[in-house]
Design a protein around this motif. Structure first.
Motif, short mmCIF file in Angstrom:
data_model
loop_
_atom_site.label_atom_id
_atom_site.label_comp_id
_atom_site.label_asym_id
_atom_site.label_seq_id
_atom_site.Cartn_x
_atom_site.Cartn_y
_atom_site.Cartn_z
N ALA A 76 0.95 -0.73 6.10
CA ALA A 76 0.81 0.39 6.01
C ALA A 76 1.00 1.63 6.61
O ALA A 76 0.95 3.01 7.31
N ILE A 77 -0.50 1.59 6.90
CA ILE A 77 -0.59 2.56 8.46
C ILE A 77 0.21 2.37 9.66
O ILE A 77 0.40 3.87 10.36
N LEU A 113 -9.52 0.27 9.29
CA LEU A 113 -9.07 -0.12 8.66
C LEU A 113 -10.30 -0.20 7.37
O LEU A 113 -10.16 -1.07 6.04
N ALA A 117 -1.46 -5.87 4.35
CA ALA A 117 -0.66 -4.29 3.39
C ALA A 117 -0.85 -3.87 3.75
O ALA A 117 -0.64 -2.63 4.30
N ARG A 118 -2.26 -3.63 3.45
CA ARG A 118 -2.98 -2.07 4.64
C ARG A 118 -2.88 -1.84 5.78
O ARG A 118 -2.64 -0.45 6.64
N ALA A 119 -2.72 -2.64 6.23
CA ALA A 119 -2.76 -3.22 8.04
C ALA A 119 -0.73 -1.78 8.70
O ALA A 119 -1.09 -1.45 8.81
N GLU A 161 0.86 -1.48 -0.17
CA GLU A 161 0.34 -0.32 0.18
C GLU A 161 1.03 0.90 0.26
O GLU A 161 1.81 1.74 1.05
N LYS A 162 0.01 1.82 -0.85
CA LYS A 162 1.46 3.75 -0.74
C LYS A 162 0.92 4.38 0.52
O LYS A 162 0.21 4.25 0.69
N VAL A 163 2.31 4.82 1.10
CA VAL A 163 1.38 5.89 2.48
C VAL A 163 3.36 6.23 2.53
O VAL A 163 4.52 5.80 2.04
N SER A 204 3.19 4.80 8.54
CA SER A 204 2.33 6.26 8.34
C SER A 204 2.50 6.86 9.87
O SER A 204 2.62 7.62 9.36
N ARG A 255 -4.05 -8.59 1.07
CA ARG A 255 -4.38 -7.26 1.39
C ARG A 255 -4.61 -6.21 2.11
O ARG A 255 -4.07 -5.49 2.46
N PHE A 256 -5.21 -6.98 3.02
CA PHE A 256 -5.70 -6.61 4.50
C PHE A 256 -4.49 -6.20 5.48
O PHE A 256 -4.52 -5.37 5.41
#
Length: 306
Positions: A284-285, A300, A280-282, A231-233, A288, A277-278
Motif C-alpha cells: 500500500a505504501i 512500517l 499488504a501494508r508494504a 490496506e486502504k490508500v 501511494s 498483513r505486513f
C-alpha cells in the motif's frame, strides 16, 4: 542472505495523460524492485543479474547500493539497458511495452556460485522469458533448489513478451518442482490457468495470490487457506506493488527463521495472517507514491516487520 535473480531495467513512466505525455526514467524491473525493497527493509540481500556499462546501468547499480544490496556478483556488458515504457490507467494500474532486443540483461550466464551465506533465491518476470538468459536463470533455479535453498517465484507475466503462450505455460509447470514459495497476481493466475491446489501438488509449499486492493490469500499444502484485506490508500500507481509483496514476504519469513518448506507448513493461521498483513501494508505504501518506491522498515512501524 537473500539473493534476487533477474532483470534490472529502466521504466519510462508517463507524467500526464495521453500517448505523448512526458516520460520520466525510473529504476525498475521486477527482480530489481524486489532487491531494493528487501534492502530497504533491512534484509541482507544480493543481486544476481547482468547490467549494461551504459549510464542507465550505472544508475541501476547505484540504486541497489543505496539500498544496501550487494552487487559484487552482477555481470556487466556493453549492450544497452532494457527499456520498459509504462502506461497508467485512471485507476493507477500500469501496462508496459518493452524494448529488449540485444540488451544486456538477457545475456546473463549462470554464475559459478551464489554469494556465500545465501539461504533463499528469488526469481521472476522478464528474465524467465527472454533467451538466452531465461535458460540460464532456469538452470540457476534448479541448481539452487537441488542445493536445498529456499526458492521463490513470481512469474509476473508480461504477455507481450511471450511469443508462444502455451509453451510458456508448460515451462511454468516445469519450474514448480523447484519452487518453495509461489507468489502471483490473480490476473497472472487466470492467464496461466490451473489452480493453487494444482500448483501446490506440483511442488511449492505455499502459493500466495494477490488481488490488488482486495488483499492477499495464501494456500498451503495441508489444505490451509488464509486471507487478509488490502490496506486502504490513495493510489498514485501500482508500479512495484507486487515486487514489494515479494520482498515483504521474504523479509518476514527470514525474520521468523522460516525460509524452508517445513517452516512454511508450521506458520499456521496466526503466522500467515501477520505476514500477509505486513505485505499488504508494504504494498500500500508503494502504491501511494509514483513509480516503484518501496518502503523502508521505519515506515512500517514494526522493526522486524512482524
Amino acid at each position: 542472505m537473500i539473493v534476487v535473480a533477474g532483470e534490472a531495467l529502466i521504466d519510462l513512466v508517463p507524467h500526464g495523460p495521453g500517448a505523448l505525455a512526458d516520460l520520466k526514467p525510473a529504476l525498475g524491473g521486477g527482480p530489481y524492485n524486489t532487491a531494493v525493497a528487501l534492502g530497504r527493509l533491512g534484509s541482507p540481500t544480493a543481486f544476481c543479474s547482468r547490467t549494461s556499462d551504459d549510464a542507465f546501468g550505472e544508475a541501476l547499480l547505484a540504486g541497489l547500493r543505496r539500498a544496501g544490496v550487494d552487487v559484487s556478483g552482477v555481470q556487466r556488458g556493453p549492450e544497452p539497458t532494457t527499456l520498459a515504457v509504462a502506461t497508467v490507467d485512471a485507476a493507477g494500474s500500469a501496462a508496459y511495452s518493452f524494448y529488449v532486443d540485444g540488451t544486456a540483461d538477457r545475456l546473463f550466464t549462470v554464475p559459478d556460485a551464489l554469494p556465500a551465506g545465501a539461504h533463499a533465491v528469488s526469481f521472476g518476470t522478464c528474465s524467465l522469458v527472454l533467451e538466452p538468459g531465461a535458460s540460464a536463470y532456469e538452470e540457476l533455479m534448479r541448481t539452487a533448489a537441488g542445493q536445498g535453498l529456499f526458492t521463490a517465484l513470481d512469474p509476473n507475466v508480461r504477455a507481450g513478451l511471450i511469443p508462444d503462450a502455451d509453451a510458456y505455460r508448460e515451462r511454468f509447470k516445469g519450474w514448480l518442482p523447484s519452487v518453495t514459495l509461489l507468489k502471483l497476481s490473480a490476473e497472472d493466475a487466470a492467464w496461466l490457468g490451473g489452480t493453487p491446489r494444482e500448483w501446490l501438488a506440483a511442488g511449492p509449499a505455499a502459493v500466495v495470490v494477490t488481488r490488488g486492493g482486495d488483499g492477499l490469500t495464501v494456500f498451503t499444502r495441508d489444505g490451509g487457506e488464509h486471507s487478509v484485506p488490502g490496506e486502504k490508500v490513495d493510489v498514485v500507481d501500482t508500479i512495484g506493488a507486487g515486487d514489494t509483496v515479494n520482498a515483504a514476504l521474504l523479509h518476514g519469513l527470514a525474520a521468523r527463521d522460516a525460509l524452508s518448506g517445513e517452516a512454511l507448513a508450521a506458520l499456521g493461521t496466526e503466522g500467515w495472517t501477520r505476514l500477509l498483513r505486513f505485505a499488504a501494508r508494504a504494498a500500500a505504501i508503494t502504491c501511494s507514491r509514483a513509480g516503484a518506491e518501496p518502503p523502508y522498515a521505519a515506515e512500517l512501524g514494526e522493526p522486524a516487520g512482524l
